[in-house]
Design a protein around this motif. Structure first.
Motif, PDB file in Angstrom:
ATOM      1  N   LEU A 154       0.838  -1.203   0.000  1.00 24.34           N
ATOM      2  CA  LEU A 154       0.000   0.000   0.000  1.00 24.34           C
ATOM      3  C   LEU A 154       0.874   1.256   0.000  1.00 24.34           C
ATOM      4  N   TYR A 155       2.017   1.160   0.675  1.00 26.29           N
ATOM      5  CA  TYR A 155       2.961   2.276   0.713  1.00 26.29           C
ATOM      6  C   TYR A 155       3.480   2.545  -0.699  1.00 26.29           C
ATOM      7  N   ALA A 156       3.851   1.477  -1.375  1.00 29.78           N
ATOM      8  CA  ALA A 156       4.374   1.624  -2.738  1.00 29.78           C
ATOM      9  C   ALA A 156       3.314   2.216  -3.659  1.00 29.78           C
ATOM     10  N   ALA A 157       2.067   1.927  -3.361  1.00 24.74           N
ATOM     11  CA  ALA A 157       0.981   2.423  -4.223  1.00 24.74           C
ATOM     12  C   ALA A 157       0.530   3.832  -3.832  1.00 24.74           C
ATOM     13  N   GLY A 158       1.209   4.423  -2.853  1.00 28.72           N
ATOM     14  CA  GLY A 158       0.863   5.788  -2.462  1.00 28.72           C
ATOM     15  C   GLY A 158      -0.348   5.881  -1.550  1.00 28.72           C
TER      16      GLY A 158
ATOM     17  N   TYR B  15     -12.924  -0.015   8.416  1.00 30.63           N
ATOM     18  CA  TYR B  15     -11.521  -0.267   8.105  1.00 30.63           C
ATOM     19  C   TYR B  15     -11.362  -1.525   7.247  1.00 30.63           C
ATOM     20  N   ALA B  16     -12.140  -2.557   7.587  1.00 30.70           N
ATOM     21  CA  ALA B  16     -12.042  -3.800   6.808  1.00 30.70           C
ATOM     22  C   ALA B  16     -12.544  -3.565   5.382  1.00 30.70           C
ATOM     23  N   ARG B  17     -13.596  -2.782   5.255  1.00 32.01           N
ATOM     24  CA  ARG B  17     -14.121  -2.480   3.916  1.00 32.01           C
ATOM     25  C   ARG B  17     -13.103  -1.658   3.137  1.00 32.01           C
ATOM     26  N   PHE B  18     -12.443  -0.734   3.827  1.00 30.96           N
ATOM     27  CA  PHE B  18     -11.416   0.082   3.176  1.00 30.96           C
ATOM     28  C   PHE B  18     -10.229  -0.782   2.754  1.00 30.96           C
ATOM     29  N   TRP B  19      -9.725  -1.590   3.680  1.00 35.77           N
ATOM     30  CA  TRP B  19      -8.519  -2.375   3.410  1.00 35.77           C
ATOM     31  C   TRP B  19      -8.752  -3.302   2.218  1.00 35.77           C
ATOM     32  N   THR B  20      -9.920  -3.912   2.182  1.00 37.75           N
ATOM     33  CA  THR B  20     -10.243  -4.807   1.076  1.00 37.75           C
ATOM     34  C   THR B  20     -10.261  -4.022  -0.249  1.00 37.75           C
ATOM     35  N   ARG B  21     -10.866  -2.837  -0.214  1.00 38.64           N
ATOM     36  CA  ARG B  21     -10.877  -1.996  -1.424  1.00 38.64           C
ATOM     37  C   ARG B  21      -9.473  -1.579  -1.834  1.00 38.64           C
ATOM     38  N   ALA B  22      -8.637  -1.269  -0.832  1.00 40.26           N
ATOM     39  CA  ALA B  22      -7.270  -0.855  -1.141  1.00 40.26           C
ATOM     40  C   ALA B  22      -6.539  -2.011  -1.833  1.00 40.26           C
TER      41      ALA B  22
ATOM     42  N   GLU C  88      -7.928  -4.334  -3.510  1.00 37.81           N
ATOM     43  CA  GLU C  88      -8.549  -4.468  -4.824  1.00 37.81           C
ATOM     44  C   GLU C  88      -7.942  -3.451  -5.785  1.00 37.81           C
ATOM     45  N   ARG C  89      -7.760  -2.232  -5.282  1.00 31.86           N
ATOM     46  CA  ARG C  89      -7.228  -1.187  -6.160  1.00 31.86           C
ATOM     47  C   ARG C  89      -5.813  -1.517  -6.638  1.00 31.86           C
ATOM     48  N   ILE C  90      -5.003  -2.105  -5.745  1.00 30.18           N
ATOM     49  CA  ILE C  90      -3.638  -2.417  -6.174  1.00 30.18           C
ATOM     50  C   ILE C  90      -3.549  -3.795  -6.828  1.00 30.18           C
ATOM     51  N   GLY C  91      -4.708  -4.371  -7.132  1.00 28.68           N
ATOM     52  CA  GLY C  91      -4.717  -5.590  -7.939  1.00 28.68           C
ATOM     53  C   GLY C  91      -4.395  -6.876  -7.208  1.00 28.68           C
ATOM     54  N   LYS C  92      -4.622  -6.880  -5.877  1.00 27.97           N
ATOM     55  CA  LYS C  92      -4.306  -8.101  -5.122  1.00 27.97           C
ATOM     56  C   LYS C  92      -5.489  -9.038  -5.026  1.00 27.97           C
ATOM     57  N   ILE C  93      -6.676  -8.508  -5.179  1.00 25.83           N
ATOM     58  CA  ILE C  93      -7.867  -9.329  -5.010  1.00 25.83           C
ATOM     59  C   ILE C  93      -9.011  -8.635  -5.738  1.00 25.83           C
ATOM     60  N   SER C  94      -9.975  -9.425  -6.204  1.00 24.71           N
ATOM     61  CA  SER C  94     -11.045  -8.750  -6.944  1.00 24.71           C
ATOM     62  C   SER C  94     -12.337  -8.692  -6.142  1.00 24.71           C
TER      63      SER C  94
END
Ligand code: ANZ
Ligand code: ZN
Length: 842
Positions: free
Chosen positions: A142-146, A545-552, A554-560
């Protein structure tokens, strides 16, 4: 034989389930999947009744889904980092790790004794490097993705204990341990960009139709999106080179009710003025003492400092408003500056009363009330605009639009939206948490720990004798070489907020490889969690937080997956009567239920016989001593009676009162089930009435469990048990008793296995299929249908009243006599008169 031996049965079946791996979830299964999850516990020491209730509900659903043919994932783990372990370390001189792991071992045994259908092979504890090391890897992604950044931010600082305090450790403005007045300090801290997802988190709420409305509203309010307007106030005299400032309002319609403007204590204008105004500087210092929590700001006394300056009203250049620095204006929200409209905002009203500022009503619920005085309460309801020149007569919304249009046309303001949600500060100056995998280098700045060096493991040799963060004062741990230039550098000594740990544990349950946080393909087979069950106290932060983390991720392409939990259920609390005495000085002493003997409406102390007062029925809590430890209760009555109690009486979303008589009743019912299901001489004959009751129970209980209406299912089981007991011997009665075992199996699994085995059924009832109900038996009235071929009666059949055309036609076609009389001819036409006849024309 008349009594169910729970001691033997509980231990036996728990061992059998474990040996057979009955509840292992198979990643490769082709069955439909169900992921049932309860919020994992904090290992505080012992399981409490709240846990038992929560996990029993989840367990019934998990077992029911298995019987319905699903591959079920029902895991358990430990939310194992956090402050209580450090407190224990300080108070009892035990290492937080030892304390936590001992608690986990004890609680695991307690859970096992309740016979939960859990896949223990997936157990995890967030305090172990194999978990938190993977969390560090995700943090770095997440750090690498800004999506992670560092910023100065205020913390609560205890000047005596020399430590940062969490908001909940600040009580009435003082450190909970030292009692010292807490100060606000600025520290460089790590933040996660949850605000980037604010809109999406809001939009997502609309799709969560299997969440309680209440929880969705709470999340919506927490995100707090508001439509509003930003506009500029011009200062009558510049402060340095500042000649005006922006304010944010959600009520541009109330502009003509303005009576002052106010800025935050750390607003640049306040700071500039304070440079040569010691009185203002002192006021600003004082503001720092009010905590940062919104609730505190609401309740704190509204205080202001009159700067002597004024600003020009944008809708009337001749109108001047005084400028205050005020303690209820926050720099972090909007623009850190407001205009105050006392008639329609409570904080502004409190403030205006204190500083004798005008209060002008500009919204009235009816024309007669245009000049109704405002007393202690601001009017925040709907109505039409009054006392407002060109806005008079408009609705609130129309007036908002009119002011925004005017501001945009004249160039002094713009319509905007803002969210109350702040970025998530995850730095904690604590030992017992996930180390933040960053190294600070003087030359390179913050550098990510290379993934190959993960996990960054907590040092074991730490002391808690002196206050502060043991990681910070550890002699060697933080001193490392910079990963990028190799110069001497230091580790970040802050650890992650434990809410980070609980933001992805449900993904790690679904897949936990050694070399990465999760295997995407496997995790996606299980996720999202179909049914999540937990306490409403987590309705906001954890779930957001869990909803956010999952979306984060998803955004960096780790899970859909974006929404981690499709279904959410928040259960009520377990309550108990409380008992106390008061001494002449009014001091209250609380007594544990086990210390009290109740006789009717009076109570006495067991040992001394002194009279005791019976207090309210409230949530079990240590402070009121009204807790009941599940351990001894399970010993005495067995796991099934306790489980049954947890499901009976109250709807699951309501509070459940624990009573001795209640658990005894449950124990008696378990024994009744044992007698009802006792095998006997096989009987013959039909009992249509009982058949119908049975099939209605099958369908009804399935629907109830599906809807998590456990108390309704329990009531139906009581009814069915009564009916079977009353029925005379018949084949129907034997069948009903046999089926009853499967119906109660999700709730009282030990008894069900024992009874199943006693009947000589093969395999485990845990693996048996949920009984199918015969829809024909669900309706009371049956009708006889004439079956004709070319108008000639060939057969009759009995069908439930109201059976539809297609079903009747199918039933007719299945009749042997019809098949015979058709003799291979294919029907040209089938006439169906519901409840009467089926005529097949060939
Ligand atoms: C004038 C006004 C008139 C307001 C009125 C309210 C009622 P919500 O809806 O919670 O987002 N506000 C704006 N920035 C602020 C800050 N930094 N600190 C404290 N208060 C701030 O709140 C928005 C309202 O809170 C804004 O609308 C502003 O007061 C205040 F009858 O503007 B209002
Ligand atoms: Zn470097």
């Amino acid at each position: 034989n008349a009594r169910f031996n729970h001691v033997k049965a509980d231990a036996h079946w728990q061992r059998v389930w474990e040996e057979q791996g009955s509840f292992h979830a198979d990643d490769t299964s082709a069955k439909p999947r169900a992921y049932v999850l309860e919020m994992f516990p904090y290992p505080s020491g012992r399981i409490h009744m709240g846990h038992v209730r929560n996990y029993t509900m989840g367990d019934v659903l998990a077992r029911f889904r298995r019987m319905q043919g699903h591959e079920v994932l029902h895991p358990m783990g430990w939310d194992a980092f956090g402050m209580p372990a450090e407190n224990a370390a300080m108070e009892k001189k035990v290492h937080p790790g030892d304390w936590t792991r001992a608690n986990i071992a004890a609680m695991r045994e307690q859970l096992k004794r309740l016979g939960f259908a859990l896949d223990w092979s997936r157990e995890l504890a967030t305090c172990e490097p194999d978990y938190y090391g993977q969390e560090q890897a995700l943090f770095l992604d997440l750090y690498a993705a800004g999506l992670v950044y560092r910023k100065e931010s205020a913390v609560n600082w205890d000047p005596v204990d020399m430590t940062v305090l969490a908001n909940e450790q600040v009580i009435d403005g003082r450190g909970w341990r030292s009692g010292a007045l807490v100060e606000r300090r600025k520290l460089s801290q790590w933040f996660l960009k949850i605000t980037d997802f604010a809109e999406d988190l809001l939009d997502g709420l609309k799709t969560l139709d299997q969440w309680p409305e209440k929880v969705r509203t709470m999340q919506e309010n927490w995100i707090g999106k508001s439509q509003g307007m930003r506009f500029r106030f011009a200062l009558d005299k510049p402060v340095g080179d500042i000649d005006g400032f922006e304010v944010f309002t959600t009520r541009p319609d109330t502009m003509f009710g303005a009576s002052f403007s106010a800025i935050a204590a750390d607003h640049p204008i306040a700071q500039a003025l304070a440079a040569n105004n010691p009185e203002l500087a002192a006021f600003i210092e004082d503001c720092k003492r009010t905590g940062t929590a919104a609730a505190e700001i609401e309740t704190a006394e509204k205080k202001g400092f009159d700067t002597g300056l004024s600003v020009t009203h944008p809708l009337d250049p001749t109108w001047k408003l005084p400028l205050f620095v005020a303690n209820f204006v926050l720099m972090e929200y909007g623009t850190g500056a407001v205009f105050g409209c006392p008639a329609h905002d409570q904080r502004d009203l409190d403030f205006a009363r204190k500083y004798a500022l005008p209060v002008t009503r500009v919204v009235a619920p009816s024309p007669e009330e245009a000049d109704a005085p405002i007393h202690d309460e601001a009017y925040v309801g709907p109505g039409r605009i009054v006392n407002s020149r060109f806005l008079d007569g408009l609705s609130v919304d129309e007036a908002k639009a009119a002011v925004i249009a005017r501001g945009e046309g004249e160039g002094w303001g713009t319509g905007t939206t803002v969210c109350r949600l702040r970025d998530w500060g995850v730095s904690r100056q604590r030992y017992w948490g996930t180390p933040i995998p960053i190294i600070h280098c003087e030359a390179c700045g913050p550098v990510a720990v290379p993934k190959a060096q993960l996990p960054v493991v907590l040092p074991e040799d730490v002391s808690f004798d002196i206050p502060g963060n043991p990681l910070d004062r550890h002699p060697t741990w933080k001193h490392v070489a910079c990963p990028s230039c190799n110069a001497p550098a230091v580790r970040e000594t802050d650890t992650l907020d434990t809410f980070v740990d609980s933001s992805w544990y449900f993904i790690r349950f679904a897949s936990q490889p050694d070399d990465q946080p999760f295997d995407r393909a496997i995790a996606e087979k299980w996720l999202p969690v179909g049914q999540y069950i937990g306490g409403v106290e987590h309705a906001i932060l954890h779930l957001l937080y869990a909803r956010f983390w999952t979306r984060a991720l998803e955004r960096i392409g780790k899970i859909s997956v974006k929404e981690p939990f499709t279904g959410l259920f928040t259960q009520g609390m377990v309550t108990h009567q409380s008992y106390f005495t008061t001494d002449p000085a009014g001091h209250v002493t609380w007594y544990e239920p086990s210390q009290v003997v109740i006789d009717g409406s009076t109570a006495t102390e067991r040992d001394t016989g002194i009279p005791i007062k019976i207090g309210r029925i409230e949530k079990m809590s240590k402070s009121k001593k009204n807790t009941v430890d599940p351990g001894p209760i399970v010993d005495q009555y067995g796991a099934d009676a306790v489980r049954w109690f947890m499901l009976s009486d109250s709807p699951p979303e309501r509070d459940l009162e624990w009573t001795e008589s209640g658990i005894e009743g449950c124990w008696r019912f378990v024994n009744r089930l044992w007698r009802i299901t006792e095998p006997g001489e096989a009987a013959e004959g039909e009992d249509k009435d009982l058949d119908r009751k049975l099939h209605r129970a099958i369908a009804g209980i399935a629907a109830d469990i599906d809807a998590l209406g456990f108390n309704r299912a329990v009531a139906k089981l009581h009814e069915l048990a009564n009916a079977i007991e009353k029925a005379s011997p018949s084949a129907s009665r034997d069948a009903a008793a046999r089926t009853l075992i499967r119906l109660v199996a999700p709730m009282v699994p030990h008894l069900a296995e024992e009874a199943w085995a006693r009947l000589g059924e093969s395999g485990l009832v845990a693996d048996a299929a949920w009984p199918e109900h015969d829809p024909a038996l669900l309706v009371d009235d049956e009708v006889t249908i004439a079956l004709q071929v070319n108008g000639k009666l060939r057969d009759t059949l009995v069908a439930p009243k109201g059976t539809d055309r297609a079903a009747l036609e199918a039933m007719a076609m299945a009749s042997e006599k019809i098949v015979r009389s058709l003799d291979g001819a294919s029907p040209k036409k089938v006439i169906v008169v519901p409840d009467r006849l089926v005529n097949i024309v060939v």
